[in-house]
Design a protein around this motif. Structure first.
Motif, PDB file in Angstrom:
ATOM      1  N   ARG A  16     -48.708  -5.001  34.783  1.00  0.00           N
ATOM      2  CA  ARG A  16     -49.069  -5.692  33.539  1.00  0.00           C
ATOM      3  C   ARG A  16     -47.894  -6.517  33.002  1.00  0.00           C
ATOM      4  O   ARG A  16     -48.088  -7.642  32.505  1.00  0.00           O
ATOM      5  CB  ARG A  16     -49.516  -4.673  32.495  1.00  0.00           C
ATOM      6  N   LEU A  17     -46.701  -5.972  33.100  1.00  0.00           N
ATOM      7  CA  LEU A  17     -45.518  -6.699  32.628  1.00  0.00           C
ATOM      8  C   LEU A  17     -45.056  -7.733  33.648  1.00  0.00           C
ATOM      9  O   LEU A  17     -44.605  -8.828  33.283  1.00  0.00           O
ATOM     10  CB  LEU A  17     -44.397  -5.697  32.341  1.00  0.00           C
ATOM     11  N   ALA A  18     -45.181  -7.397  34.929  1.00  0.00           N
ATOM     12  CA  ALA A  18     -44.661  -8.282  35.976  1.00  0.00           C
ATOM     13  C   ALA A  18     -45.509  -9.536  36.168  1.00  0.00           C
ATOM     14  O   ALA A  18     -44.973 -10.582  36.552  1.00  0.00           O
ATOM     15  CB  ALA A  18     -44.572  -7.526  37.303  1.00  0.00           C
ATOM     16  N   LEU A  19     -46.806  -9.442  35.929  1.00  0.00           N
ATOM     17  CA  LEU A  19     -47.691 -10.578  36.226  1.00  0.00           C
ATOM     18  C   LEU A  19     -47.307 -11.853  35.474  1.00  0.00           C
ATOM     19  O   LEU A  19     -47.116 -12.908  36.102  1.00  0.00           O
ATOM     20  CB  LEU A  19     -49.145 -10.191  35.959  1.00  0.00           C
ATOM     21  N   PRO A  20     -47.170 -11.817  34.133  1.00  0.00           N
ATOM     22  CA  PRO A  20     -46.742 -13.057  33.459  1.00  0.00           C
ATOM     23  C   PRO A  20     -45.328 -13.475  33.828  1.00  0.00           C
ATOM     24  O   PRO A  20     -45.028 -14.665  33.862  1.00  0.00           O
ATOM     25  CB  PRO A  20     -46.864 -12.716  31.967  1.00  0.00           C
ATOM     26  N   ILE A  21     -44.442 -12.484  34.098  1.00  0.00           N
ATOM     27  CA  ILE A  21     -43.092 -12.838  34.542  1.00  0.00           C
ATOM     28  C   ILE A  21     -43.171 -13.582  35.870  1.00  0.00           C
ATOM     29  O   ILE A  21     -42.497 -14.594  36.082  1.00  0.00           O
ATOM     30  CB  ILE A  21     -42.216 -11.576  34.686  1.00  0.00           C
ATOM     31  N   TRP A  22     -44.000 -13.079  36.783  1.00  0.00           N
ATOM     32  CA  TRP A  22     -44.168 -13.704  38.098  1.00  0.00           C
ATOM     33  C   TRP A  22     -44.704 -15.120  37.983  1.00  0.00           C
ATOM     34  O   TRP A  22     -44.190 -16.053  38.619  1.00  0.00           O
ATOM     35  CB  TRP A  22     -45.103 -12.838  38.944  1.00  0.00           C
ATOM     36  N   ILE A  23     -45.732 -15.303  37.161  1.00  0.00           N
ATOM     37  CA  ILE A  23     -46.303 -16.646  36.989  1.00  0.00           C
ATOM     38  C   ILE A  23     -45.255 -17.599  36.417  1.00  0.00           C
ATOM     39  O   ILE A  23     -45.105 -18.747  36.877  1.00  0.00           O
ATOM     40  CB  ILE A  23     -47.544 -16.594  36.082  1.00  0.00           C
ATOM     41  N   GLY A  24     -44.506 -17.134  35.424  1.00  0.00           N
ATOM     42  CA  GLY A  24     -43.454 -17.969  34.850  1.00  0.00           C
ATOM     43  C   GLY A  24     -42.370 -18.307  35.851  1.00  0.00           C
ATOM     44  O   GLY A  24     -41.893 -19.442  35.920  1.00  0.00           O
ATOM     45  N   GLN A  25     -41.987 -17.313  36.659  1.00  0.00           N
ATOM     46  CA  GLN A  25     -40.956 -17.558  37.666  1.00  0.00           C
ATOM     47  C   GLN A  25     -41.465 -18.479  38.771  1.00  0.00           C
ATOM     48  O   GLN A  25     -40.702 -19.306  39.294  1.00  0.00           O
ATOM     49  CB  GLN A  25     -40.481 -16.228  38.251  1.00  0.00           C
ATOM     50  N   LEU A  26     -42.736 -18.333  39.129  1.00  0.00           N
ATOM     51  CA  LEU A  26     -43.317 -19.262  40.106  1.00  0.00           C
ATOM     52  C   LEU A  26     -43.285 -20.686  39.578  1.00  0.00           C
ATOM     53  O   LEU A  26     -43.003 -21.631  40.325  1.00  0.00           O
ATOM     54  CB  LEU A  26     -44.756 -18.857  40.436  1.00  0.00           C
ATOM     55  N   ALA A  27     -43.601 -20.825  38.290  1.00  0.00           N
ATOM     56  CA  ALA A  27     -43.552 -22.160  37.687  1.00  0.00           C
ATOM     57  C   ALA A  27     -42.133 -22.713  37.731  1.00  0.00           C
ATOM     58  O   ALA A  27     -41.914 -23.900  38.012  1.00  0.00           O
ATOM     59  CB  ALA A  27     -44.066 -22.102  36.243  1.00  0.00           C
ATOM     60  N   ALA A  28     -41.145 -21.834  37.464  1.00  0.00           N
ATOM     61  CA  ALA A  28     -39.750 -22.279  37.480  1.00  0.00           C
ATOM     62  C   ALA A  28     -39.302 -22.648  38.890  1.00  0.00           C
ATOM     63  O   ALA A  28     -38.668 -23.687  39.108  1.00  0.00           O
ATOM     64  CB  ALA A  28     -38.848 -21.195  36.890  1.00  0.00           C
ATOM     65  N   ILE A  29     -39.644 -21.795  39.873  1.00  0.00           N
ATOM     66  CA  ILE A  29     -39.214 -22.060  41.248  1.00  0.00           C
ATOM     67  C   ILE A  29     -39.995 -23.207  41.859  1.00  0.00           C
ATOM     68  O   ILE A  29     -39.538 -23.854  42.815  1.00  0.00           O
ATOM     69  CB  ILE A  29     -39.348 -20.792  42.116  1.00  0.00           C
ATOM     70  N   ALA A  30     -41.188 -23.477  41.320  1.00  0.00           N
ATOM     71  CA  ALA A  30     -41.979 -24.595  41.843  1.00  0.00           C
ATOM     72  C   ALA A  30     -41.306 -25.932  41.562  1.00  0.00           C
ATOM     73  O   ALA A  30     -41.580 -26.921  42.258  1.00  0.00           O
ATOM     74  CB  ALA A  30     -43.381 -24.579  41.241  1.00  0.00           C
ATOM     75  N   ASN A  31     -40.435 -25.971  40.569  1.00  0.00           N
ATOM     76  CA  ASN A  31     -39.723 -27.220  40.281  1.00  0.00           C
ATOM     77  C   ASN A  31     -38.885 -27.676  41.469  1.00  0.00           C
ATOM     78  O   ASN A  31     -39.040 -28.813  41.931  1.00  0.00           O
ATOM     79  CB  ASN A  31     -38.867 -27.048  39.024  1.00  0.00           C
ATOM     80  N   PRO A  32     -37.986 -26.846  42.023  1.00  0.00           N
ATOM     81  CA  PRO A  32     -37.259 -27.289  43.220  1.00  0.00           C
ATOM     82  C   PRO A  32     -38.154 -27.445  44.441  1.00  0.00           C
ATOM     83  O   PRO A  32     -37.834 -28.235  45.333  1.00  0.00           O
ATOM     84  CB  PRO A  32     -36.207 -26.193  43.432  1.00  0.00           C
ATOM     85  N   VAL A  33     -39.253 -26.695  44.506  1.00  0.00           N
ATOM     86  CA  VAL A  33     -40.197 -26.894  45.609  1.00  0.00           C
ATOM     87  C   VAL A  33     -40.787 -28.298  45.545  1.00  0.00           C
ATOM     88  O   VAL A  33     -40.871 -29.015  46.555  1.00  0.00           O
ATOM     89  CB  VAL A  33     -41.321 -25.838  45.576  1.00  0.00           C
ATOM     90  N   LEU A  34     -41.194 -28.700  44.350  1.00  0.00           N
ATOM     91  CA  LEU A  34     -41.706 -30.066  44.179  1.00  0.00           C
ATOM     92  C   LEU A  34     -40.626 -31.097  44.494  1.00  0.00           C
ATOM     93  O   LEU A  34     -40.911 -32.137  45.105  1.00  0.00           O
ATOM     94  CB  LEU A  34     -42.207 -30.257  42.740  1.00  0.00           C
ATOM     95  N   ASP A  35     -39.405 -30.813  44.068  1.00  0.00           N
ATOM     96  CA  ASP A  35     -38.298 -31.717  44.381  1.00  0.00           C
ATOM     97  C   ASP A  35     -38.195 -31.927  45.884  1.00  0.00           C
ATOM     98  O   ASP A  35     -38.106 -33.061  46.368  1.00  0.00           O
ATOM     99  CB  ASP A  35     -36.977 -31.155  43.848  1.00  0.00           C
TER     100      ASP A  35
END
Length: 466
Positions: A16-35
């Motif tokens: 329950r706690l990890a799920l929103p953290i994971w989504i937020g971190q995926l969004a953050a890491i997706a930035n260099p992936v898009l780069d």
């Protein structure tokens, strides 16, 4: 039976706690992936510059981010003990911590030549990488200050708004990257450095939103963040944060540079080799967000239990988090191996770059299980404020074995003993796998010893909760 129910309950709490953290971190890491994905369609030279520049930036940022993570166990234990005003005081000192670290980090990014020299890249690649890093130097203060908001919310088990801000930043990244990389609307094309311009706009916007939420959301009034005006540095608190944060920062730095220095060394093998490595390393970062989010959630709940003086509950949460992370790592590894060709095609249309990336997926899938165990154990140890011994383990395994042996394998320094299958880029990845196996075993042993000593320590420490 009761133990099984308790384990299931802790597992649900972690998810329950990890799920929103994971989504937020995926969004953050997706930035260099898009780069990486977008620059690879601009030019191979710019992709090489991005690989080198990003390696330097990540090395600097992650080390400073690690020092900022001293706030996580501090906030978590204070929240578990119900000391909300103390949390607010530590948050204000966290801002000063971010400011001081930004001054040092921005200086390194503005003058990155000593770090770029390791790559021994072409003058064109070096020039573009330098431009990229100097833009990010002005983004760093916002990035580090946003970590205060991020860490505070995670410690209070309120990561959803952080997630929303990070997802919003990702949605802005696509159009801003397109505008700055390829040009348009009167703005010239910047190529690889355009990614840094997009990041600059986004991180300052994220910080502004986070500040507004802390300032005007009634929930945060219990922290008394803004009641006393501007608070100057409290050197005793900052000394404690630095004392805890510097070993954590070294942990982060060593862990990340075990990958980023690989890119700098592999750059000597040519643009195609480093581009292939960049794809796999980049995707590895995406996968790492899952065990990292589980580790963060597990560490938060363990810190709260320590603050509430419940060592048995802390130990149960730790076991549940490590077990969950390890099981999911196996599932992810099998899935990635079956889909590796499709994953590579998402990154690049170049057959040469794809051929350099493909063999590395075997090593990537092999290390996921051990990486999940070590990172979760590491975060739990931080919740106990045990940070020095893990740092020594990181040095021994990821640097001495991972990078040291990897360099020997990659460049065939002992050709009679090194099979051709583990030379070049594969040499670094093979060595990194071995280092993570040893690291996961060492972290597990250290964690069990720490947990056994926890109750004795709590018995000897008086409860000062009002």
């Amino acid at each position: 039976m009761k133990t099984a129910r308790r384990s299931t309950h802790h597992t649900v709490d972690i998810i329950r706690l990890a799920l929103p953290i994971w989504i937020g971190q995926l969004a953050a890491i997706a930035n260099p992936v898009l780069d990486t994905a977008m620059v690879s369609r601009y030019s191979v030279t710019d992709l090489g510059a991005l690989a080198v520049g990003a390696s330097v930036y990540i090395s600097v940022y992650v080390a400073l981010n690690g020092v900022m993570q001293s706030l996580a166990p501090t906030f978590g234990q204070l929240y578990g003990a119900g000391k909300f005003s103390e949390m607010g005081k530590e948050a204000r000192q966290g801002v000063w911590l971010a400011i001081f670290l930004s001054l040092a980090g921005s200086g390194l990014l503005c003058f990155p030549q000593p770090l770029l020299a390791i790559a021994d890249a072409s003058p064109e690649v070096t020039e573009k990488a330098t431009y990229y890093l100097r833009i990010l130097a002005f983004s760093l203060p916002a990035s580090l200050n946003f970590l205060v908001y991020n860490t505070l919310n995670n410690a209070m088990a309120r990561p959803k708004m952080v997630m929303a801000i990070q997802v919003t930043g990702l949605l802005l990244k696509i159009p801003l990257n397109t505008l700055f990389i390829f040009g348009g609307m009167g703005i010239p094309e910047f190529g690889g450095p355009g990614c840094a311009l997009a990041t600059f706009v986004i991180v300052w916007l994220e910080l502004t939103i986070g500040w507004l939420i802390l300032r005007f959301n009634p929930f945060y009034k219990i922290l008394h963040l803004f009641g006393n005006g501007i608070t100057g540095p409290h050197w005793k608190s900052l000394k404690a944060l630095f004392g805890l944060g510097i070993p954590i920062g070294l942990n982060y730095f060593i862990e990340v540079t075990s990958f980023t220095f690989m890119a700098l060394f592999i750059a000597r093998l040519g643009v195609n080799a480093v581009a292939g490595h960049q794809i796999v390393a980049n995707f590895s970062g995406v996968l790492y967000m899952l065990p990292l989010s589980l580790a963060s959630a597990t560490g938060t709940l363990v810190a709260q239990s320590i603050g509430a003086r419940q060592p048995d509950r802390a130990r149960d949460i730790s076991s549940s988090g490590i077990r969950l992370s390890a099981i999911l790592a196996i599932i992810v590894a099998v899935t990635v191996w079956l889909a590796k060709d499709r994953i590579i095609r998402l990154y690049t249309a170049s057959a040469i770059v794809a051929a350099n990336a493909s063999p590395l997926f075997l090593f990537l899938c092999s290390l996921l299980f051990f990486d999940a165990i070590q990172v979760t154990s590491s975060y739990v140890l931080r919740a106990y404020k045990v940070v020095l011994a893990p740092t020594l383990l990181y040095v021994l395994t990821l640097w001495c074995i991972g990078l040291g042996c990897g360099y020997t394998f990659a460049f065939g320094l002992v050709p009679s003993l090194i099979p051709s299958r583990i030379t070049g880029s594969s040499g670094f990845w093979f060595s990194n796998c071995i280092s993570l196996v040893i690291l996961s075993v060492g972290m597990s042993i250290l964690l069990r010893r720490t947990e056994k000593q926890a109750w004795k320590h709590i018995e000897q420490t008086p409860d000062k909760t009002p």
